[in-house]
Write an enzyme that holds these catalytic residues in place. Structure first.
Site, PDB file in Angstrom:
ATOM      1  N   GLY A 192      -9.104  21.867  20.185  1.00 43.75           N
ATOM      2  CA  GLY A 192     -10.450  21.583  20.836  1.00 43.75           C
ATOM      3  C   GLY A 192     -10.518  20.147  20.556  1.00 43.75           C
ATOM      4  CG  LEU A 193      -9.692  15.608  22.085  1.00 48.16           C
ATOM      5  CD1 LEU A 193      -9.329  15.176  20.593  1.00 48.16           C
ATOM      6  CD2 LEU A 193      -8.417  14.872  22.892  1.00 48.16           C
ATOM      7  CD  GLU A 252       9.086  23.568 -11.371  1.00 46.45           C
ATOM      8  OE1 GLU A 252       8.530  24.443 -12.194  1.00 46.45           O
ATOM      9  OE2 GLU A 252       8.615  22.545 -11.213  1.00 46.45           O
ATOM     10  CB  CYS A 300       7.947  21.018 -13.864  1.00 50.70           C
ATOM     11  SG  CYS A 300       6.524  20.342 -12.846  1.00 50.70           S
ATOM     12  CG  ASN A 360     -23.877  30.156  15.172  1.00 53.89           C
ATOM     13  OD1 ASN A 360     -23.541  29.052  14.904  1.00 53.89           O
ATOM     14  ND2 ASN A 360     -24.443  31.030  14.388  1.00 53.89           N
ATOM     15  CB  ILE A 394     -14.698  11.093  13.763  1.00 51.46           C
ATOM     16  CG1 ILE A 394     -13.537  10.196  13.344  1.00 51.46           C
ATOM     17  CG2 ILE A 394     -15.574  11.687  13.047  1.00 51.46           C
ATOM     18  CD1 ILE A 394     -13.151   8.876  13.948  1.00 51.46           C
ATOM     19  CG  ASP A 395     -14.700  15.641  11.834  1.00 46.95           C
ATOM     20  OD1 ASP A 395     -14.162  14.929  10.984  1.00 46.95           O
ATOM     21  OD2 ASP A 395     -15.633  15.932  11.946  1.00 46.95           O
ATOM     22  CE  LYS A 407     -21.271  29.543   7.658  1.00 50.14           C
ATOM     23  NZ  LYS A 407     -21.971  28.656   8.690  1.00 50.14           N
ATOM     24  CD  GLU A 428     -17.992  18.712  10.015  1.00 46.53           C
ATOM     25  OE1 GLU A 428     -18.330  17.761  10.684  1.00 46.53           O
ATOM     26  OE2 GLU A 428     -17.004  19.361  10.278  1.00 46.53           O
ATOM     27  CE  LYS A 471       7.212  24.542 -15.740  1.00 42.20           C
ATOM     28  NZ  LYS A 471       6.763  24.747 -14.339  1.00 42.20           N
TER      29      LYS A 471
END
Length: 557
Positions: A295-296, A49, A154, A378, A300-301, A526, A407, A118
């Protein structure tokens, strides 16, 4: 050509990855596929498409210059078919007067031989086509080399009626160009829909889907062919470009596709992982970024985002930075270093003490003393975000933000801090899914992924208590319900729109449910400022779920 009769036919499926707005590049891709199919004796090549302009176009399709460029590119492409090779079914926007249609054009013998529009325009979830397209009439079959081809586009096959109408008008084969984005469990839904259309029309159906990422959407391909009896004759692989020639023969019962390859289609964690990697890879490459920086933290994320980035782009295009402060644990430092070493990426440690303290000095007079509490937490996060953006400004890589859907839902993130960044590969994954995909990747190296085999994310990262490490002995569970509880409540509120009593009936504490609901509503401001990220669930934030920021509604129980 339309009056000829024949009993065999070769139909080529071009499952490819267009770039929105890159008409020249998409045209060249189409010609490359066509050239490859020519040697096989293909009669017709089908593209997905709106392939010529890329899909979805959103309001770009309303731009007259784009409409003119699309028509010119289509005419150029049609002229290339004078060589006697395969004809093409090409998707593009088609302007007529004041209207623009989502269209498909048959290109053969050097001309645009037919155009179909379409009819059914989707206007739900991520789709907003009634805003930009005019609905076409119910399409008529296209006569082509002794066949009549029904070409529902579609959404025309996602509703009953169009395919049956095409069959009644004499269509021999139904060919459906699609731009069907991925979300969990989507392929099973497609099969069910296609089987219903085949039963309705009593005709074989070719389902040709787009592959690749476009902003927040990712398309898995996974094209297929069903014969008139509902059996699957061909299943094209998912998550890759594919060029497949299908052989067709006519007998007393009509046209039938010969049995071809039935590729295995990834499901569950395998599909979700490839969706994230594909979306990230195409976002970076199609927008011309040299690589990514993130940033490491040792959590886990960010660990999963780093692995996905290497799988998408290769280690040489990924830069990981640890940004420790006084509350960063020694195990986080160790875990981050192990992940970076396993991935083979550039890894730097940039302590943020001086930056945080300097900001505190700047603010002391206004605040009546040194920052503390949430203000201090913060400041740490925003210092990290500022430093990562500075690296991006100087060296060019895009900053990846690494917050998960749990989060993002409840606002457990800092604007202009850990929310800084241009893209988020795990934005639509709940925390439990982040763990599941991390374990999956430690045990598997999916196809097309550029990272290493074996365990990459240390077991400690998978088992330690999640923490933002912004104050002493901090744990996520101090501010949030346990993630299994939170994820289920959020799934009920976001994906299913269940009421508070209905969620409580599932065994959840009413005060916890009301707290999560309140946090979900308050965090809308946010989310409006968050980076785009890959859509994985049926209802992601932004395109699928559009809630007002100012919102006083709360359920009474």
């Amino acid at each position: 050509m339309g009056s000829e009769t024949k009993d065999s036919f070769k139909l080529a499926l071009a499952q490819a990855n267009p770039v929105v707005g890159d008409l020249e590049g998409n045209l060249e891709t189409a010609l490359r596929f066509r050239e490859g199919f020519a040697a096989s004796g293909a009669d017709l090549v089908v593209f997905s498409e709106l392939f010529l302009t890329g899909y979805p176009l959103e309001d770009l399709v309303l731009k007259p210059a784009l409409q003119r460029a699309a028509r010119a590119a289509c005419e150029d492409l049609a002229a290339r078919t004078k060589d006697g090779g395969p004809a093409m079914l090409m998707g593009l926007p088609w302007a007529e007067g004041d209207d623009v249609y989502n269209a498909v054009a048959l290109l053969e013998e050097g001309r645009i031989a037919a155009v179909r529009y379409k009819h059914v325009l989707p206007n739900y979830g991520v789709f907003d086509e009634k805003r930009v397209f005019a609905p076409g009439p119910i399409p008529e079959p296209i006569a082509f080399r002794g066949l009549k081809l029904g070409v529902p586009i579609c959404e025309d096959i996602w509703e009953a009626g169009i395919c049956g109408s095409l069959a009644e008008a004499g269509a021999d084969i139904l060919i459906a160009p699609n731009g069907s984005p991925y979300w969990m469990g989507k392929q099973a839904i497609r099969y069910g829909m296609a089987e219903a259309r085949v039963a309705e029309a009593k005709r074989p159906l070719v389902y040709l889907n787009q592959f690749g990422g476009q902003d927040e959407l990712v398309f898995d391909g996974a094209s297929f062919v069903l014969n008139a009896d509902g059996t699957c004759a061909v299943q094209v692989p998912a998550w890759e470009d594919a060029a497949v020639v299908t052989d067709w023969h006519r007998d007393a019962d009509g046209w039938r596709c010969a049995q071809g390859e039935i590729a295995g289609i990834e499901t569950g964690e395998a599909a979700n992982y490839l969706a994230c990697v594909t979306g990230l890879r195409d976002y970076i490459n199609k927008n011309g970024f040299p690589g990514v920086v993130l940033g490491l933290s040792g959590g886990i994320d960010s660990a999963l985002c780093a692995v996905m980035a290497v799988d998408a782009l290769g280690a040489d295009r990924v830069h990981c930075i640890m940004l420790p402060y006084e509350y960063t644990s020694s195990e986080s430092l160790t875990d981050a270093q192990q992940i970076a070493k396993a991935l083979g990426v550039r890894y730097d440690i940039v302590p943020i003490h001086d930056g945080v303290e300097g900001l505190g000095v700047c603010l002391a007079e206004i605040l009546g003393g040194a920052p503390d509490g949430f203000t201090m937490e913060n400041l740490q996060s925003r210092t990290r975000g500022t430093l990562l953006m500075a690296v991006s400004n100087k060296l060019g890589p895009l900053v990846l933000t690494t917050g998960n859907k749990s989060e993002v839902s409840v606002g457990y993130a800092t604007l202009y801090g850990d929310m800084n960044g241009g893209f988020n590969p795990i934005k639509d994954l709940y925390k439990g899914q982040v763990y599941a995909l991390s374990r999956y990747r430690n045990q598997n190296r999916p196809k097309g992924c550029l990272g290493p085999d074996g365990v990459i994310i240390p077991e400690n990262v998978l088992t330690k208590d999640p923490s933002a490490e912004l104050k002493p002995d901090q744990r996520d569970v101090d501010s949030l319900p346990p993630y299994p509880v939170l994820d289920d409540i959020l799934n009920c509120l976001v994906e299913q729109e269940l009421s508070v009593p209905e969620i409580v009936e599932r065994g959840h504490d009413i005060e916890t449910v009301k707290k999560v609901e309140r946090m979900l509503y308050l965090a809308e401001y946010k989310r409006r400022q968050a980076a785009p990220g890959v859509k994985i669930t049926e209802r992601n934030f932004g395109r699928d779920r559009r809630y007002p920021i100012t919102n006083k509604f709360r359920e009474t129980t």
